[in-house]
Write a protein that holds these residues in place. Structure first.
Motif, short mmCIF file in Angstrom:
data_model
loop_
_atom_site.label_atom_id
_atom_site.label_comp_id
_atom_site.label_asym_id
_atom_site.label_seq_id
_atom_site.Cartn_x
_atom_site.Cartn_y
_atom_site.Cartn_z
N LEU A 162 0.83 -1.19 0.00
CA LEU A 162 0.00 0.00 0.00
C LEU A 162 0.87 1.24 0.00
N LYS A 163 0.31 2.35 -0.49
CA LYS A 163 1.04 3.61 -0.54
C LYS A 163 0.90 4.34 0.78
N SER A 164 1.38 5.57 0.84
CA SER A 164 1.32 6.36 2.06
C SER A 164 -0.13 6.63 2.45
N GLU A 165 -0.35 7.01 3.70
CA GLU A 165 -1.70 7.31 4.16
C GLU A 165 -2.33 8.41 3.33
N ARG A 166 -1.52 9.40 2.98
CA ARG A 166 -2.05 10.52 2.19
C ARG A 166 -2.48 10.05 0.82
N ALA A 167 -1.69 9.19 0.19
CA ALA A 167 -2.04 8.69 -1.15
C ALA A 167 -3.28 7.81 -1.10
N GLU A 168 -3.38 6.96 -0.08
CA GLU A 168 -4.56 6.10 0.03
C GLU A 168 -5.81 6.91 0.33
N ALA A 169 -5.66 7.95 1.17
CA ALA A 169 -6.80 8.84 1.44
C ALA A 169 -7.24 9.55 0.17
N GLY A 170 -6.28 9.97 -0.67
CA GLY A 170 -6.62 10.60 -1.93
C GLY A 170 -7.34 9.67 -2.88
N ALA A 171 -6.94 8.39 -2.89
CA ALA A 171 -7.61 7.41 -3.75
C ALA A 171 -9.06 7.19 -3.30
N ILE A 172 -9.29 7.22 -1.99
CA ILE A 172 -10.66 7.09 -1.48
C ILE A 172 -11.50 8.28 -1.92
N THR A 173 -10.93 9.48 -1.80
CA THR A 173 -11.65 10.68 -2.24
C THR A 173 -12.02 10.58 -3.71
N GLU A 174 -11.10 10.13 -4.53
CA GLU A 174 -11.36 10.03 -5.97
C GLU A 174 -12.47 9.04 -6.27
N ILE A 175 -12.49 7.90 -5.58
CA ILE A 175 -13.52 6.90 -5.86
C ILE A 175 -14.88 7.40 -5.40
N VAL A 176 -14.94 8.14 -4.29
CA VAL A 176 -16.21 8.70 -3.83
C VAL A 176 -16.72 9.75 -4.82
N ARG A 177 -15.82 10.61 -5.29
CA ARG A 177 -16.21 11.62 -6.27
C ARG A 177 -16.74 10.96 -7.55
N ARG A 178 -16.09 9.90 -7.98
CA ARG A 178 -16.47 9.24 -9.22
C ARG A 178 -17.85 8.60 -9.09
N ILE A 179 -18.12 7.98 -7.94
CA ILE A 179 -19.44 7.38 -7.74
C ILE A 179 -20.50 8.46 -7.56
N ALA A 180 -20.17 9.49 -6.77
CA ALA A 180 -21.15 10.53 -6.45
C ALA A 180 -21.63 11.27 -7.69
#
Length: 597
Positions: free
Chosen positions: A158-176
């Protein structure tokens, strides 16, 4: 080594590797479950980039207490009938919860509407606890802790906490973006809060793509043979340096499909530089029987029964929309110019989208002799323009047309022998004369080139190109299309094609490399776009050499003729390299600069 049955825990972890790649994958699966449950409010809380904690809370229909053990058992689902070709929900495989539970601590708490109390169930390392009473007003809460702690080999990738948090934000934006009527809230100590209020698609696009997207986008609504395409695409001059601002959905499902991405590139091929990417939100509605969403457990890949139909619809709809949009400026260009006017001299001003290392100040192609077999094309293009590039004898200047009569107004002046200043009823327009005329010549050349089959030059000795049989079959099926562009080829045995003629306009060409590239295009996208692109590139080169140069004085009637032709020519808002040909400044904005408003 003897054959043996793998333990259930190992089987679950192997299967989980296909569904749960990182914390963002967990969020995707759980948010999709919430949407399938009819949720109108979804809250996502994270800690440690999702490695430490993921909590998804929704107000959906909930799960009955007697069904909680089934919910965490593999291949148990309420969303699928016996027909795998009639999938109308986001989830359907019955793998998400058990896969997550096999690599993390999972707690599932739920209360259906009308139930007297909530119940919860916990799973850790394959051990499932019995359901027990819990406190919850309505809906479902899924809590995932210590992701991949039981699988340290996965954790270290896994990547850094910041990178993983960014990936979560991107997936939420994409679904939303596909569910504007649902409120999304993303919080946690590892991030800045993100709240997407429920509303319409325009408000959701503004929240995710920026407020300036609406003013630089064109609406799509097209149908063909039961497939419907809706959404919005950005103007060619409103582009980005990567493809992260492209959102595609099939029956509401976010997808990353190579064919759709290829079709989007093809639609913008001759209006945008190759290192720039369009901004797009595309919704495809299709009969579930005509698309396979069961390609991969992650469900991000799809396969269309008739990919050519979908590709053709997308390319045709976007090109028609861009053509029908008329002469529209990129609003970010005007805002960038206004910022330069209003900023102190020492302040650094943000670059506009077409600036920077990827799009340095334009320099025309070097004047080199080229051998073009398309004799007469330049003359025909010059006739189209209404004035020739060479100087003419002075003539009495006619009275300028009224500024309000035309979208680009009336020419008032020329600056530095390079830019035309025009006035409309409510704005000031600055036109790059070389870029604008280059686009006009290019469109005229394209029209001349594609209005009839292109001339070809015969090879003294046909060139035989060895290829896999599948490539030979695809090339043979497209042979008639290639012939229109001057490329004549035919089968030469089971694993080869013979090239007998090549497009004359390309001059000397490596026929073997050209044919192999075309075979790759057909294998990837099912369309011979590369040959058309090569021909259009030659037309662009000819247009650059045949257009009026910066540094040449234009008479008022020539400037106005150029403006009128821009208004009548599709795509004239940007040059062949994707940069804007004009910028519009509203009089109201100029008045504000002088403190009049």
């Amino acid at each position: 080594m003897p054959i043996r049955q793998l333990p259930e825990t190992v089987i679950d972890r192997i299967a989980a590797g296909e569904v749960v790649e990182r914390p963002a994958s967990v969020v995707k699966e759980l948010v999709e479950n919430a949407l399938d449950a009819g949720a109108t409010r979804i809250e996502i809380a994270t800690a440690g980039g999702g490695k430490t904690l993921l909590r998804i809370t929704d107000d959906g229909c909930g799960i009955a207490p007697e069904e909680l053990p089934l919910a965490v058992r593999r291949h148990c689902t309420s969303k699928l009938s016996d027909d795998l070709f009639d999938i109308r929900t986001l989830g359907f495989r019955g793998e998400a919860l058990p896969s997550i539970a096999s690599v993390a601590r999972l707690t599932l708490r739920s209360r259906p509407a009308g139930a007297e109390a909530a119940h919860e169930i916990a799973v850790w390392n394959g051990a499932v606890e019995a359901p027990r009473p819990a406190a919850l007003s309505r809906g479902t809460v899924v809590e995932v802790r210590d992701l991949f702690q039981a699988v340290p080999a996965r954790l270290k990738f896994l990547k850094s906490e910041r990178a993983e948090a960014g990936a979560i934000t991107e997936i939420v934006r994409r679904i939303a973006l596909a569910f504007p009527a649902v409120r999304f809230e993303l919080t946690g100590p590892d991030r800045s809060p993100l709240v997407l209020e429920a509303g319409g698609i325009e408000a959701r696009m503004a929240a995710i793509l920026g407020a300036d997207f609406a003013g630089n986008a064109i609406a799509l609504d097209a149908s063909r043979e039961g497939v419907r395409l809706t959404g919005h695409v950005g103007l060619p001059t409103f582009n980005r340096g990567n493809a992260l601002h492209q959102f595609a959905y099939v029956n509401g499902r976010p997808v990353r499909d190579k064919m759709l991405a290829s079709a989007l590139r093809a639609a913008y091929a001759d209006v945008m530089a190759r290192d720039r990417h369009p901004v797009a939100v595309l919704f495809i509605e299709i009969d579930p029987a005509d698309v396979d969403v069961n390609v991969h457990p992650a469900k991000a890949d799809v396969r269309f029964r008739d990919g050519g139909l979908v590709r053709g619809l997308l390319i045709g709809a976007i090109r028609q929309a861009l053509s029908g949009a008329g002469i529209r400026p990129d609003t970010s260009g005007a805002s960038g110019l206004m910022a330069r006017f209003s900023a102190p001299a020492h302040a650094a001003v943000r670059q506009t989208p077409w600036e920077g290392p990827a799009a340095s100040p334009y320099r025309p192609l070097e004047e080199e002799p080229h051998r073009f077999a398309g004799a007469g094309l330049m003359e025909r293009a010059a006739e189209f323009q209404g004035f020739a590039p060479q100087a003419r004898a002075p003539e009495p200047a006619p009275a300028p047309p009224p500024a309000r009569d035309f979208p680009l107004g009336a020419a008032r002046a020329q600056i530095d022998k390079a830019f035309i200043v025009a006035e409309t009823g409510d704005s000031l327009v600055l036109v790059d004369q070389h870029a604008a005329h280059e686009r006009l010549v290019y469109e005229a050349l394209k029209g001349a080139l594609h209005s009839r089959p292109l001339p070809s030059q015969m090879l003294l000795i046909p060139e035989v190109v060895d290829l896999p049989e599948d490539d030979v079959d695809r090339l043979a099926e497209s042979a008639e299309t290639f012939a229109r562009f001057g490329l004549h080829l035919e089968r030469f045995g089971p694993g080869a094609v013979a090239v007998r003629e090549t497009p004359a306009i390309l001059g000397e060409v490596d026929a073997g490399k050209l044919v192999r590239d075309l075979a790759d295009d057909l294998a990837e996208a099912g369309s011979p776009d590369r040959l058309k692109g090569r021909v259009d590139h030659v037309a662009a080169t000819m247009a650059c050499h045949g257009s009026v140069r910066s540094g040449r004085s234009l008479r008022p009637e020539e400037m106005n003729a150029l403006l009128r032709q821009m208004e009548a020519t599709p795509g004239s808002g940007q040059c062949n390299h994707g940069r804007p040909t004009f910028i519009e400044l509203k009089i109201a904005d100029i008045e504000r600069l002088f403190g009049r408003r």
